[in-house]
Design a protein around this motif. Structure first.
Motif, PDB file in Angstrom:
ATOM      1  N   MET A  59       0.859  -1.178   0.000  1.00  0.00           N
ATOM      2  CA  MET A  59       0.000   0.000   0.000  1.00  0.00           C
ATOM      3  C   MET A  59       0.900   1.234   0.000  1.00  0.00           C
ATOM      4  SD  MET A  59      -2.711   1.318   2.873  1.00  0.00           S
ATOM      5  CE  MET A  59      -3.625  -0.207   2.853  1.00  0.00           C
ATOM      6  N   GLN A  60       0.650   2.145  -0.918  1.00  0.00           N
ATOM      7  CA  GLN A  60       1.420   3.374  -0.962  1.00  0.00           C
ATOM      8  C   GLN A  60       0.566   4.504  -0.410  1.00  0.00           C
ATOM      9  OE1 GLN A  60       2.722   3.942  -4.972  1.00  0.00           O
ATOM     10  NE2 GLN A  60       4.299   2.378  -4.809  1.00  0.00           N
ATOM     11  N   MET A  61       1.179   5.317   0.447  1.00  0.00           N
ATOM     12  CA  MET A  61       0.461   6.449   1.020  1.00  0.00           C
ATOM     13  C   MET A  61       1.462   7.542   1.355  1.00  0.00           C
ATOM     14  SD  MET A  61      -0.403   4.951   4.806  1.00  0.00           S
ATOM     15  CE  MET A  61      -0.884   3.337   4.277  1.00  0.00           C
ATOM     16  N   VAL A  62       0.948   8.732   1.542  1.00  0.00           N
ATOM     17  CA  VAL A  62       1.817   9.856   1.894  1.00  0.00           C
ATOM     18  C   VAL A  62       2.276   9.679   3.337  1.00  0.00           C
ATOM     19  CG1 VAL A  62       0.771  11.434   0.238  1.00  0.00           C
ATOM     20  CG2 VAL A  62      -0.170  11.276   2.520  1.00  0.00           C
ATOM     21  N   PRO A  63       3.431  10.231   3.700  1.00  0.00           N
ATOM     22  CA  PRO A  63       3.955  10.036   5.063  1.00  0.00           C
ATOM     23  C   PRO A  63       3.004  10.509   6.158  1.00  0.00           C
ATOM     24  CG  PRO A  63       5.647  10.950   3.652  1.00  0.00           C
ATOM     25  CD  PRO A  63       4.387  10.937   2.854  1.00  0.00           C
ATOM     26  N   GLU A  64       2.258  11.598   5.923  1.00  0.00           N
ATOM     27  CA  GLU A  64       1.334  12.097   6.942  1.00  0.00           C
ATOM     28  C   GLU A  64       0.250  11.073   7.252  1.00  0.00           C
ATOM     29  OE1 GLU A  64       2.076  13.893   4.162  1.00  0.00           O
ATOM     30  OE2 GLU A  64       3.348  15.447   5.028  1.00  0.00           O
ATOM     31  N   GLU A  65      -0.245  10.390   6.216  1.00  0.00           N
ATOM     32  CA  GLU A  65      -1.281   9.374   6.421  1.00  0.00           C
ATOM     33  C   GLU A  65      -0.718   8.178   7.186  1.00  0.00           C
ATOM     34  OE1 GLU A  65      -4.896   7.274   6.295  1.00  0.00           O
ATOM     35  OE2 GLU A  65      -4.388   9.394   6.178  1.00  0.00           O
ATOM     36  N   PHE A  66       0.527   7.789   6.872  1.00  0.00           N
ATOM     37  CA  PHE A  66       1.158   6.684   7.587  1.00  0.00           C
ATOM     38  C   PHE A  66       1.321   7.029   9.065  1.00  0.00           C
ATOM     39  CE2 PHE A  66       4.900   4.522   9.258  1.00  0.00           C
ATOM     40  CZ  PHE A  66       4.531   3.203   9.055  1.00  0.00           C
ATOM     41  N   ILE A  67       1.786   8.245   9.354  1.00  0.00           N
ATOM     42  CA  ILE A  67       1.960   8.679  10.742  1.00  0.00           C
ATOM     43  C   ILE A  67       0.608   8.722  11.449  1.00  0.00           C
ATOM     44  CG2 ILE A  67       2.614  10.634  12.204  1.00  0.00           C
ATOM     45  CD1 ILE A  67       4.848  11.187  10.160  1.00  0.00           C
ATOM     46  N   ARG A  68      -0.438   9.209  10.757  1.00  0.00           N
ATOM     47  CA  ARG A  68      -1.768   9.274  11.347  1.00  0.00           C
ATOM     48  C   ARG A  68      -2.249   7.879  11.727  1.00  0.00           C
ATOM     49  NH1 ARG A  68      -7.016   8.481  10.472  1.00  0.00           N
ATOM     50  NH2 ARG A  68      -6.655   7.512   8.476  1.00  0.00           N
ATOM     51  N   ARG A  69      -2.096   6.919  10.812  1.00  0.00           N
ATOM     52  CA  ARG A  69      -2.542   5.550  11.088  1.00  0.00           C
ATOM     53  C   ARG A  69      -1.721   4.906  12.197  1.00  0.00           C
ATOM     54  NH1 ARG A  69      -4.316   2.492   5.562  1.00  0.00           N
ATOM     55  NH2 ARG A  69      -5.616   4.159   4.731  1.00  0.00           N
ATOM     56  N   TYR A  70      -0.421   5.193  12.219  1.00  0.00           N
ATOM     57  CA  TYR A  70       0.442   4.638  13.259  1.00  0.00           C
ATOM     58  C   TYR A  70       0.057   5.190  14.629  1.00  0.00           C
ATOM     59  CZ  TYR A  70       4.615   3.423  15.890  1.00  0.00           C
ATOM     60  OH  TYR A  70       5.467   2.931  16.833  1.00  0.00           O
ATOM     61  N   LEU A  71      -0.204   6.491  14.718  1.00  0.00           N
ATOM     62  CA  LEU A  71      -0.520   7.117  15.994  1.00  0.00           C
ATOM     63  C   LEU A  71      -1.876   6.707  16.539  1.00  0.00           C
ATOM     64  CD1 LEU A  71       0.974  10.680  15.559  1.00  0.00           C
ATOM     65  CD2 LEU A  71       1.870   8.776  16.892  1.00  0.00           C
ATOM     66  N   LEU A  72      -2.735   6.113  15.708  1.00  0.00           N
ATOM     67  CA  LEU A  72      -3.999   5.588  16.212  1.00  0.00           C
ATOM     68  C   LEU A  72      -3.773   4.438  17.188  1.00  0.00           C
ATOM     69  CD1 LEU A  72      -6.206   5.570  12.987  1.00  0.00           C
ATOM     70  CD2 LEU A  72      -6.430   7.074  14.954  1.00  0.00           C
ATOM     71  N   HIS A  73      -2.595   3.795  17.112  1.00  0.00           N
ATOM     72  CA  HIS A  73      -2.283   2.659  17.969  1.00  0.00           C
ATOM     73  C   HIS A  73      -1.479   3.053  19.208  1.00  0.00           C
ATOM     74  CE1 HIS A  73      -3.771  -0.091  14.934  1.00  0.00           C
ATOM     75  NE2 HIS A  73      -3.112   0.609  14.047  1.00  0.00           N
ATOM     76  N   VAL A  74      -1.086   4.323  19.329  1.00  0.00           N
ATOM     77  CA  VAL A  74      -0.290   4.780  20.458  1.00  0.00           C
ATOM     78  C   VAL A  74      -1.220   5.352  21.521  1.00  0.00           C
ATOM     79  CG1 VAL A  74       1.500   6.395  21.188  1.00  0.00           C
ATOM     80  CG2 VAL A  74       1.670   5.292  18.958  1.00  0.00           C
ATOM     81  N   LEU A  75      -1.081   4.861  22.740  1.00  0.00           N
ATOM     82  CA  LEU A  75      -1.909   5.350  23.839  1.00  0.00           C
ATOM     83  C   LEU A  75      -1.362   6.673  24.364  1.00  0.00           C
ATOM     84  CD1 LEU A  75      -2.417   2.059  25.834  1.00  0.00           C
ATOM     85  CD2 LEU A  75      -4.083   3.245  24.445  1.00  0.00           C
TER      86      LEU A  75
END
Length: 108
Positions: A14-30
């Protein structure tokens, strides 16, 4: 980003812009100060209702009546004193938070 699509058991990219990757990653950080808790045993999601009903029957207890407590929208108890009320003021976008964190790292 590589991932496995479990519908057809295929590895995909899956290709995505870095901001979207960071957004999705931070959904898992408490948030800081919040601890993740996994329930197990009779409180596990897969068997909670069945096990609790068995426990109640063995203890000869009736199932409690479900009473819904209606909280006013946008109000929460204060985590510090537990008596005051917090009120929702505004929603901050994730990009603003990331930009602010980056600016703090560069300045300090």
């Amino acid at each position: 980003m590589r991932y496995t699509d479990y519908r057809d058991n295929q590895r995909k990219i899956m290709q995505m812009v870095p901001e979207e990757f960071i957004r999705r990653y931070l959904l898992h950080v408490l948030p800081k100060g919040v601890m993740r808790i996994r329930h197990f045993g009779f409180l596990a999601n897969s068997c909670r209702c069945k096990k609790l009903s068995q426990i109640r029957s063995q203890l000869a207890m009736k199932a409690p009546k479900k009473e819904k407590v209606i909280e006013p929208l946008g109000h929460w108890c204060c985590p510090q004193c537990e008596t005051g009320r917090l009120q929702f003021m505004e929603l901050i976008s994730l990009l603003k938070i990331v930009e602010r964190e980056a600016a703090l790292r560069l300045s300090g």
